[in-house]
Scaffold this active site. Structure first.
Site, PDB file in Angstrom:
ATOM      1  N   ASP A 225       0.820  -1.218   0.000  1.00 22.90           N
ATOM      2  CA  ASP A 225       0.000   0.000   0.000  1.00 22.90           C
ATOM      3  C   ASP A 225       0.857   1.273   0.000  1.00 22.90           C
ATOM      4  O   ASP A 225       0.581   2.199  -0.766  1.00 22.90           O
ATOM      5  CB  ASP A 225      -0.921  -0.013   1.232  1.00 22.90           C
ATOM      6  CG  ASP A 225      -1.925   1.123   1.228  1.00 22.90           C
ATOM      7  OD1 ASP A 225      -2.355   1.521   0.122  1.00 22.90           O
ATOM      8  OD2 ASP A 225      -2.296   1.616   2.316  1.00 22.90           O
ATOM      9  N   HIS A 230       4.901   4.964  -2.277  1.00 25.71           N
ATOM     10  CA  HIS A 230       5.100   6.289  -1.678  1.00 25.71           C
ATOM     11  C   HIS A 230       6.472   6.438  -0.987  1.00 25.71           C
ATOM     12  O   HIS A 230       7.206   7.394  -1.224  1.00 25.71           O
ATOM     13  CB  HIS A 230       4.030   6.577  -0.624  1.00 25.71           C
ATOM     14  CG  HIS A 230       2.626   6.518  -1.147  1.00 25.71           C
ATOM     15  ND1 HIS A 230       2.310   6.751  -2.458  1.00 25.71           N
ATOM     16  CD2 HIS A 230       1.444   6.266  -0.523  1.00 25.71           C
ATOM     17  CE1 HIS A 230       0.991   6.650  -2.613  1.00 25.71           C
ATOM     18  NE2 HIS A 230       0.446   6.349  -1.456  1.00 25.71           N
TER      19      HIS A 230
HETATM   20  C1  BG6 Z   1      -2.810   5.902   0.028  1.00 25.52           C
HETATM   21  C2  BG6 Z   1      -2.954   4.631   0.829  1.00 25.52           C
HETATM   22  O1  BG6 Z   1      -2.172   5.632  -1.194  1.00 25.52           O
HETATM   23  O2  BG6 Z   1      -2.029   6.837   0.765  1.00 25.52           O
HETATM   24  C3  BG6 Z   1      -3.566   4.912   2.184  1.00 25.52           C
HETATM   25  O3  BG6 Z   1      -3.763   3.706   0.116  1.00 25.52           O
HETATM   26  C4  BG6 Z   1      -2.789   5.991   2.912  1.00 25.52           C
HETATM   27  O4  BG6 Z   1      -3.630   3.726   2.984  1.00 25.52           O
HETATM   28  C5  BG6 Z   1      -2.617   7.202   2.002  1.00 25.52           C
HETATM   29  O5  BG6 Z   1      -3.508   6.367   4.085  1.00 25.52           O
HETATM   30  C6  BG6 Z   1      -1.716   8.250   2.643  1.00 25.52           C
HETATM   31  O6  BG6 Z   1      -1.711   9.420   1.879  1.00 25.52           O
HETATM   32  P1  BG6 Z   1      -1.460  10.836   2.534  1.00 25.52           P
HETATM   33  O7  BG6 Z   1      -1.437  11.790   1.400  1.00 25.52           O
HETATM   34  O8  BG6 Z   1      -2.582  11.075   3.488  1.00 25.52           O
HETATM   35  O9  BG6 Z   1      -0.158  10.729   3.276  1.00 25.52           O
END
Ligand code: BG6
Length: 457
Positions: A225, A230
């Site tokens: 995920d 990320h």
């Molecule tokens: C998403 C995930 O891609 O990114 C989520 O699927 C996560 O689980 C989210 O909470 C976090 O994104 P941000 O921008 O809130 O840090």
């Protein structure tokens, strides 16, 4: 130079992503950049364009960041709607009619990846793919093999330059700031290597749980995920070599080089955790072994980073919501003066942008002793002038792929985690509101332990 798209089509128009992210981003684009092209929603809801407009209005009210009613009315005026099944060729004939005259549409697939093959094929057969670009959302497969297959499907119709893979972390101001901070400051570069850096830690903590996305999470888990995508991008920006300024693909070339230099993980480098109560969530199996927390220790086999551990921690139901990088510098030789930690750079990516330098100064008094102090170089409640989606959607419409994941990078990032996903270490329970399973301590034992982000006001 790519030309601006002349229409935007988004599949999954009545879905969650459209409601939370796409309509607010479109609203901002109309307001701030005068977006003025037909926007065609496609879904199977049995409803009308009026219902879609109502949904857009509700979405902007709930999730929008700008007060601009006139822009909202203009956005509603641009909206069109095609209702129908993605398997049915008639849906795509209707779409072609709506796209009448468009030569450069962008198709945004805000739908589950299992539907990509049928939509891609139908777009091609209906003649809607000519001159077009396509936007897809993570997850890009479940491992390297499925990522390749997915890509084969998409690239059977669209070439790489027309495929825009969204990893919204690349669209975040605070993540882009990592590149600017590193390469716009003379003082950092001489220190930014194995000679001066002891370790790098990244913590992505979320106070909330899976928020009703239990069945999605069962398929994903924290590594798929947020780590493979990320947090890997964050590592890429922290570890990359300075990108050349002479050609467009330089930034993405440097990112992929980093991913290729990361040693594939083995079970001993990873601790997986699951918060107590996860198995009672809707859509979650009673004996689920999926991780809601992951701690990893990465090694980058490069000239710059040899021997410097890069640690990642990401989890749901942790004590706070914050994402932070801590770069620890090596101790100076006169270690009597610098006993504990204290030479570091803290880079907070959310919820605020904060960059601070940890240094040690003389403790007032008779003794020649030091104490830790922290100097904030910047501390802003939010660095997000615009949302990641606004930025990325605009770039895709303009045809600028710089901040989108390239297929070779996607595959290289999978290669790092594939082994542990195929034979994952046992998942350890942890209590909600804690920093995860105690077993994770071992990964950071030789660098003085994990640095937990603190709540700031
Ligand atoms: C998403 C995930 O891609 O990114 C989520 O699927 C996560 O689980 C989210 O909470 C976090 O994104 P941000 O921008 O809130 O840090």
């Amino acid at each position: 130079m790519a030309r601006h798209a002349d229409a935007l089509v988004f599949f999954g128009a009545t879905g969650d992503l459209a409601f939370k992210k796409i309509f607010p981003a479109l609203h901002a684009l109309v307001s701030r950049r005068g977006l003025d092209i037909p926007i065609v929603g496609v879904a199977r809801s049995g409803k009308s364009v009026e219902a879609l407009r109502e949904r857009a209005r509700a979405s902007v009210r709930e999730h929008g960041t700008l007060e601009d009613d006139a822009a909202l009315e203009r956005l509603l005026g641009l909206l069109r709607y095609v209702d129908g099944d993605y398997k049915d060729g008639k849906t795509f004939s209707k779409l072609r009619e709506q796209l009448d005259g468009s030569e450069r549409p962008v198709h945004y697939l805000a739908i589950p990846p299992s539907l990509f093959p049928v939509v891609i094929r139908q777009l091609s057969e209906a003649g809607c793919a000519r001159g077009a670009r396509v936007i897809i959302e993570k997850p890009f497969g479940r491992d390297r093999e499925s990522a390749r297959k997915l890509n084969e499907t998409i690239s059977s119709v669209f070439d790489e330059a027309s495929i825009f893979r969204i990893d919204h972390y690349l669209g975040k101001e605070t993540v882009q700031n990592l590149v600017v901070l590193r390469f716009a400051n003379t003082f950092l570069e001489p220190l930014w290597n194995r000679n001066y850096i002891e370790s790098v830690q990244i913590t992505m903590a979320e106070r909330f749980g899976v928020q009703g996305r239990g069945s999605f999470y069962e398929e994903a888990g924290a590594i798929r995920d947020v780590v493979q995508n990320h947090l890997m991008q964050v590592i890429g920006f922290l570890a990359m070599e300075p990108p050349a300024t002479t050609y467009n693909e330089a930034l993405r070339d440097e990112l992929v080089k980093v991913f290729r230099q990361i040693r594939p993980l083995t079970a001993g480098d990873v601790v997986r955790g699951q918060f107590d109560g996860y198995r009672e969530e809707k859509g979650v199996s009673a004996d689920s072994g999926v991780e809601t927390y992951a701690a990893l220790r990465l090694a980058i086999d490069s000239w710059r980073w040899d021997g410097v551990p890069f640690l990642i921690r990401a989890g749901k139901c942790l004590p706070i919501s914050a994402t932070e990088v801590v770069v620890d510098f090596k101790r100076p030789p006169l270690s009597r003066l610098a006993p504990g930690k204290g030479n570091f750079l803290r880079l907070r990516l959310s919820p605020e942008l904060n960059v601070s330098l940890g240094a040690r100064i003389k403790r007032p008094g008779d003794e020649m002793e030091s104490e830790a102090t922290e100097l904030a170089l910047v501390d802003r409640p939010t660095g997000e002038v615009m949302s990641a989606y606004e930025r990325l959607l605009n770039d895709a419409l303009e045809g600028d792929p710089t901040l989108f994941a390239r297929q070779d990078a996607v595959e290289a990032a999978w290669k790092v985690v594939d082994g542990v996903l195929a034979s994952p270490p046992t998942v350890r329970p942890y209590a909600p509101g804690t920093w995860g399973p105690a077993e994770a301590e071992r990964l950071a034992a030789d660098i003085g332990g994990w640095e937990s982000p603190e709540e700031r006001t």
